[in-house]
Write an enzyme that holds these catalytic residues in place. Sequence first.
Site, short mmCIF file in Angstrom:
data_model
loop_
_atom_site.label_atom_id
_atom_site.label_comp_id
_atom_site.label_asym_id
_atom_site.label_seq_id
_atom_site.Cartn_x
_atom_site.Cartn_y
_atom_site.Cartn_z
N THR A 117 -35.07 14.42 9.50
CA THR A 117 -34.44 15.71 9.74
C THR A 117 -35.45 16.81 10.09
O THR A 117 -36.49 16.91 9.43
CB THR A 117 -33.61 16.16 8.52
OG1 THR A 117 -33.15 17.50 8.74
CG2 THR A 117 -34.41 16.11 7.23
N TYR A 141 -31.83 16.81 -0.65
CA TYR A 141 -31.66 15.88 0.48
C TYR A 141 -32.85 15.97 1.42
O TYR A 141 -33.49 14.96 1.76
CB TYR A 141 -30.36 16.21 1.26
CG TYR A 141 -30.37 15.63 2.66
CD1 TYR A 141 -30.29 14.26 2.87
CD2 TYR A 141 -30.51 16.46 3.78
CE1 TYR A 141 -30.33 13.73 4.16
CE2 TYR A 141 -30.55 15.94 5.07
CZ TYR A 141 -30.46 14.57 5.25
OH TYR A 141 -30.52 14.05 6.51
N1 NAD Z 1 -25.79 13.85 10.39
C1 NAD Z 1 -26.76 14.74 10.46
O1 NAD Z 1 -26.50 15.94 10.59
C2 NAD Z 1 -28.22 14.32 10.43
C3 NAD Z 1 -29.22 15.22 10.81
C4 NAD Z 1 -30.56 14.81 10.77
C5 NAD Z 1 -30.88 13.53 10.33
N2 NAD Z 1 -29.88 12.67 9.95
C6 NAD Z 1 -30.26 11.33 9.47
O2 NAD Z 1 -29.61 10.36 10.30
C7 NAD Z 1 -29.32 9.21 9.53
C8 NAD Z 1 -27.86 8.79 9.74
O3 NAD Z 1 -27.00 9.85 9.33
P1 NAD Z 1 -25.42 9.80 9.59
O4 NAD Z 1 -24.99 11.18 9.93
O5 NAD Z 1 -25.11 8.70 10.51
O6 NAD Z 1 -24.88 9.48 8.11
P2 NAD Z 1 -23.79 8.40 7.69
O7 NAD Z 1 -23.45 8.67 6.26
O8 NAD Z 1 -22.68 8.36 8.68
O9 NAD Z 1 -24.60 7.03 7.81
C9 NAD Z 1 -25.46 6.54 6.81
C10 NAD Z 1 -25.16 5.05 6.66
O10 NAD Z 1 -26.05 4.49 5.70
C11 NAD Z 1 -25.32 3.59 4.89
N3 NAD Z 1 -26.05 3.46 3.63
C12 NAD Z 1 -26.30 4.43 2.71
N4 NAD Z 1 -27.03 3.93 1.68
C13 NAD Z 1 -27.25 2.63 1.99
C14 NAD Z 1 -27.98 1.59 1.33
N5 NAD Z 1 -28.60 1.79 0.15
N6 NAD Z 1 -28.04 0.38 1.91
C15 NAD Z 1 -27.42 0.14 3.11
N7 NAD Z 1 -26.72 1.09 3.76
C16 NAD Z 1 -26.64 2.32 3.21
C17 NAD Z 1 -23.95 4.22 4.78
O11 NAD Z 1 -22.92 3.32 4.39
C18 NAD Z 1 -23.74 4.79 6.17
O12 NAD Z 1 -23.10 3.87 7.01
C19 NAD Z 1 -29.65 9.54 8.07
O13 NAD Z 1 -30.87 8.92 7.75
C20 NAD Z 1 -29.78 11.04 8.07
O14 NAD Z 1 -30.71 11.48 7.09
C21 NAD Z 1 -28.56 13.03 9.98
#
Ligand code: NAD
Length: 337
Positions: A117, A141
């Site tokens: 992030t 986070y």
């Molecule tokens: N959405 C945002 O605004 C944003 C911004 C910057 C960075 N990110 C990063 O992008 C990545 C994806 O985010 P997203 O928005 O798709 O979130 P999301 O919650 O849709 O996806 C995360 C996935 O990880 C899986 N997961 C969580 N813990 C787990 C574990 N211990 N073992 C296996 N699977 C597990 C969940 O089931 C989910 O499918 C994350 O790492 C997040 O930090 C997201």
Amino acid sequence: MKVLITGGAGFIGSTIASAFAERGVTPVVLDSLVTGRAAFAAGKIFYTGDIGDGALLDQIFRDHPDIGVTVHCAALIVVPDSMTDPHRYYQVNLAKTLELAGHLVRNGADRMIFASTAGMYRPGPDLSVTEESGLEPQNPYTRSKMMAELLLADLCAAYGLRVVSLRYLNPIGADPRMRTGLQSSKPTHALGKMIESYELGVPFKITGVDWPTRDGTAIRDYIHVWDIARAFAEAAARFDAIVPPPARPGGPGGYQVINLGTGDGTTVRELADAFRGVVGDRFQAEEAPARPGDVVGAYVDPAKAHELLGWKPEYTIEDAIRHSLQWSARRRELDVV
Ligand SMILES: NC(=O)c1ccc[n+]([C@@H]2O[C@H](COP(=O)([O-])OP(=O)(O)OC[C@H]3O[C@@H](n4cnc5c(N)ncnc54)[C@H](O)[C@@H]3O)[C@@H](O)[C@H]2O)c1
């Protein structure tokens, strides 16, 4: 070649999986489904399980010795939840990233692209951030993601692991072919609130009009999730040029940070105007005071991504709004609960 995508049944990971598949790279999805949806992994090679499960990781690499890179998206991502339950956030985002990295090293899988992030930066006076900006994460986070990066960099130096960390802010939109999108019907970001106001036929509240931005409303770096996904696929394709293999076997690996963003961001008023441009005058916005805890925001300078990945965003904010609206209807058909 195959790519292992942890969190590949989530919003961003599933979009990344489709972007790889369209380039002829087969995604192998690992997801615990804690927030992901099995429907998002339909038709893909899919392992339901935890990133900390060493035996499962060993099995995946035995089954798919041609995995060339791991994209690590699995995480918990809800900022307010991280404040009420930081232990869980550090356990999943930090401790399990450590475990996963160990399993990768043991299996000789030395290339990782980490989903990180740009929320960890302290913005400059013009609210922009670059890879050189200072770090000042504001909540558990964001701190868990920053600490995960620090530990990955240490593992790279010691064990020959190589990591490209892609940092971005506010992905919106959906897969343009409507295969996947956000799981939630009520996203908490401004676009989600706009869709909700529009569907309920009530005015959207622009909270805060005195911020030091070009029109006084807060700024975010909304970016189409497909543009984010393309950057991951491009980072994989160029991985060895971005982070070359160690000069001698077992030597230190490299660590690179690359920001993904639009370069100018979108203010809440600009987003509201774009939203009205897409849906028409039935959408109304009205000004309201800022709420406690609101922040002015930031946007990302993508110059390094352009240089190293040949990447810049292709979709407009209107495209992202249109795709978000289409997805909002489509997720009901797909019964994504
Ligand atoms: N959405 C945002 O605004 C944003 C911004 C910057 C960075 N990110 C990063 O992008 C990545 C994806 O985010 P997203 O928005 O798709 O979130 P999301 O919650 O849709 O996806 C995360 C996935 O990880 C899986 N997961 C969580 N813990 C787990 C574990 N211990 N073992 C296996 N699977 C597990 C969940 O089931 C989910 O499918 C994350 O790492 C997040 O930090 C997201």
